[in-house]
Design a protein around this motif. Structure first.
Motif, PDB file in Angstrom:
ATOM      1  N   ARG A   1      37.841  23.444  40.809  1.00  0.00           N
ATOM      2  CA  ARG A   1      38.555  21.826  38.911  1.00  0.00           C
ATOM      3  C   ARG A   1      38.492  22.780  37.477  1.00  0.00           C
ATOM      4  N   ARG A   2      37.805  24.159  37.723  1.00  0.00           N
ATOM      5  CA  ARG A   2      38.116  24.351  36.551  1.00  0.00           C
ATOM      6  C   ARG A   2      39.719  25.621  36.767  1.00  0.00           C
ATOM      7  N   ILE A   3      39.470  25.836  37.867  1.00  0.00           N
ATOM      8  CA  ILE A   3      41.129  26.164  37.844  1.00  0.00           C
ATOM      9  C   ILE A   3      42.455  25.348  37.754  1.00  0.00           C
ATOM     10  N   LEU A   4      41.804  24.032  38.316  1.00  0.00           N
ATOM     11  CA  LEU A   4      43.378  23.434  38.978  1.00  0.00           C
ATOM     12  C   LEU A   4      43.305  23.212  37.139  1.00  0.00           C
ATOM     13  N   ASP A   5      42.000  22.819  36.257  1.00  0.00           N
ATOM     14  CA  ASP A   5      42.576  22.650  34.852  1.00  0.00           C
ATOM     15  C   ASP A   5      42.790  23.723  34.606  1.00  0.00           C
ATOM     16  N   THR A   6      43.276  24.696  34.437  1.00  0.00           N
ATOM     17  CA  THR A   6      43.312  25.616  33.282  1.00  0.00           C
ATOM     18  C   THR A   6      44.883  25.802  33.577  1.00  0.00           C
ATOM     19  N   PRO A   7      45.591  25.455  32.751  1.00  0.00           N
ATOM     20  CA  PRO A   7      47.219  25.990  33.286  1.00  0.00           C
ATOM     21  C   PRO A   7      47.336  27.393  33.237  1.00  0.00           C
ATOM     22  N   GLY A   8      48.045  27.756  33.708  1.00  0.00           N
ATOM     23  CA  GLY A   8      48.509  28.589  35.359  1.00  0.00           C
ATOM     24  C   GLY A   8      47.622  29.891  35.518  1.00  0.00           C
ATOM     25  N   ALA A   9      46.566  28.994  35.974  1.00  0.00           N
ATOM     26  CA  ALA A   9      45.244  29.693  37.531  1.00  0.00           C
ATOM     27  C   ALA A   9      45.609  29.679  38.708  1.00  0.00           C
ATOM     28  N   LEU A  10      45.957  29.037  38.956  1.00  0.00           N
ATOM     29  CA  LEU A  10      46.358  27.961  40.358  1.00  0.00           C
ATOM     30  C   LEU A  10      46.536  29.410  40.832  1.00  0.00           C
ATOM     31  N   LEU A  11      48.251  29.766  39.914  1.00  0.00           N
ATOM     32  CA  LEU A  11      48.964  30.501  40.676  1.00  0.00           C
ATOM     33  C   LEU A  11      48.315  32.504  40.959  1.00  0.00           C
ATOM     34  N   ILE A  12      47.132  32.352  40.275  1.00  0.00           N
ATOM     35  CA  ILE A  12      46.795  33.955  40.457  1.00  0.00           C
ATOM     36  C   ILE A  12      45.272  33.709  41.433  1.00  0.00           C
ATOM     37  N   LYS A  13      44.757  32.409  41.411  1.00  0.00           N
ATOM     38  CA  LYS A  13      44.427  32.182  42.338  1.00  0.00           C
ATOM     39  C   LYS A  13      44.004  31.901  44.155  1.00  0.00           C
ATOM     40  N   GLU A  14      45.801  31.515  43.847  1.00  0.00           N
ATOM     41  CA  GLU A  14      47.014  31.780  44.654  1.00  0.00           C
ATOM     42  C   GLU A  14      47.063  32.733  45.520  1.00  0.00           C
TER      43      GLU A  14
ATOM     44  N   LYS B   1      35.737  31.002  54.368  1.00  0.00           N
ATOM     45  CA  LYS B   1      35.685  30.752  53.294  1.00  0.00           C
ATOM     46  C   LYS B   1      36.757  30.925  52.422  1.00  0.00           C
ATOM     47  N   TYR B   2      37.278  31.817  52.094  1.00  0.00           N
ATOM     48  CA  TYR B   2      38.952  31.779  51.534  1.00  0.00           C
ATOM     49  C   TYR B   2      39.633  29.973  51.710  1.00  0.00           C
ATOM     50  N   ALA B   3      39.221  29.985  53.328  1.00  0.00           N
ATOM     51  CA  ALA B   3      40.367  28.423  54.356  1.00  0.00           C
ATOM     52  C   ALA B   3      39.631  27.409  53.479  1.00  0.00           C
ATOM     53  N   HIS B   4      38.307  27.814  53.271  1.00  0.00           N
ATOM     54  CA  HIS B   4      37.533  26.534  52.275  1.00  0.00           C
ATOM     55  C   HIS B   4      38.252  26.576  51.123  1.00  0.00           C
ATOM     56  N   VAL B   5      37.757  27.416  50.503  1.00  0.00           N
ATOM     57  CA  VAL B   5      38.760  27.559  49.190  1.00  0.00           C
ATOM     58  C   VAL B   5      39.894  26.962  48.984  1.00  0.00           C
ATOM     59  N   ARG B   6      41.262  27.312  49.527  1.00  0.00           N
ATOM     60  CA  ARG B   6      42.456  27.197  49.532  1.00  0.00           C
ATOM     61  C   ARG B   6      42.189  25.454  49.913  1.00  0.00           C
ATOM     62  N   ARG B   7      41.615  24.956  50.843  1.00  0.00           N
ATOM     63  CA  ARG B   7      41.958  23.687  50.919  1.00  0.00           C
ATOM     64  C   ARG B   7      41.152  22.834  49.466  1.00  0.00           C
ATOM     65  N   LEU B   8      39.742  23.473  48.817  1.00  0.00           N
ATOM     66  CA  LEU B   8      39.552  23.012  47.895  1.00  0.00           C
ATOM     67  C   LEU B   8      40.460  22.680  46.661  1.00  0.00           C
ATOM     68  N   LEU B   9      41.807  23.492  46.572  1.00  0.00           N
ATOM     69  CA  LEU B   9      42.228  24.300  45.858  1.00  0.00           C
ATOM     70  C   LEU B   9      43.827  23.359  45.980  1.00  0.00           C
ATOM     71  N   GLY B  10      43.697  22.490  47.146  1.00  0.00           N
ATOM     72  CA  GLY B  10      45.308  21.730  47.151  1.00  0.00           C
ATOM     73  C   GLY B  10      45.690  23.064  48.438  1.00  0.00           C
ATOM     74  N   LEU B  11      45.585  23.825  47.881  1.00  0.00           N
ATOM     75  CA  LEU B  11      46.296  24.694  49.123  1.00  0.00           C
ATOM     76  C   LEU B  11      46.187  24.899  50.679  1.00  0.00           C
ATOM     77  N   THR B  12      46.558  23.558  51.715  1.00  0.00           N
ATOM     78  CA  THR B  12      45.853  23.670  52.975  1.00  0.00           C
ATOM     79  C   THR B  12      47.538  23.800  53.853  1.00  0.00           C
ATOM     80  N   SER B  13      48.335  24.498  53.447  1.00  0.00           N
ATOM     81  CA  SER B  13      49.499  24.034  53.967  1.00  0.00           C
ATOM     82  C   SER B  13      49.923  25.692  54.346  1.00  0.00           C
ATOM     83  N   GLY B  14      50.514  26.231  54.849  1.00  0.00           N
ATOM     84  CA  GLY B  14      50.821  27.631  55.585  1.00  0.00           C
ATOM     85  C   GLY B  14      52.098  28.150  54.290  1.00  0.00           C
TER      86      GLY B  14
END
Length: 187
Positions: free
Chosen positions: A101-114, A140-153
């Motif tokens: 949630r913190r990643i998603l709430d911080t502008p710019g952070a999602l791209l870094i985690k992606e 673990k990485y697949a679970h984090v991707r799902r939580l971040l909404g990065l579920t597609s290929g």
């Protein structure tokens, strides 16, 4: 009269990150700086800003305790870079939901985690690990991707870039509306 502070440039941030992580290796025994470089290049390739690239170089520094939060707070960096670094810093015992949630709430952070997850989950990197470790990390990485909404290929970033390209006038080669994808703002 005081001289305005000059922020560190990308080459300086890279040098600091490389020096801070110089003795670290990854799970496969490779120099950890290779991971930092791959994440920063992944952010750059996805159209990230200089601030996001700087945060990518520093993304594990506080978590790995090679640089302190105090160092980061006092560093000659834009506040946005500091915010993104802290957003992707997983704290001991922290709930994964709160972290994502913190990643998603911080502008710019999602791209870094992606970009971080993409390099961490690279099949070539995982292939050299013991099977049990490879399986655990893949899950673990697949679970984090799902939580971040990065579920597609493909990433949300790449979907936006492709959508913008589809709207582009083929004769001009430029988006007629002047749109450029803004990274890290998708939730």
């Amino acid at each position: 009269m005081t001289t305005p502070r000059r922020d560190l440039d990308l080459a300086e941030v890279e040098a600091i990150a490389r020096a801070a992580h110089r003795t670290q290796t990854d799970k496969a025994g490779r120099p950890y700086t290779e991971h930092l470089h791959a994440v920063a290049e992944g952010v750059r390739a996805r159209g990230g800003t200089d601030e996001q690239i700087a945060a990518a170089w520093l993304h594990d520094a506080v978590e790995d305790e090679v640089l302190s939060e105090e160092w980061l707070a006092g560093a000659a960096l834009p506040q946005q870079v500091k915010d993104m670094v802290l957003a992707v810093t997983k704290r001991d015992g922290e709930d994964l939901g709160a972290y994502t949630r913190r990643i998603l709430d911080t502008p710019g952070a999602l791209l870094i985690k992606e970009s971080d997850l993409a390099h961490n989950a690279d099949p070539a990197r995982l292939a050299v690990l013991e099977p049990a470790t490879r399986t655990r990390l893949t899950e673990k990485y697949a679970h984090v991707r799902r939580l971040l909404g990065l579920t597609s290929g493909e990433s949300p970033t790449m979907h936006r870039i492709q959508a913008n390209m589809a709207r582009t006038d083929p004769g001009e080669g430029v988006d007629p509306a002047g749109d450029r994808p803004r990274h890290g703002t998708d939730r």
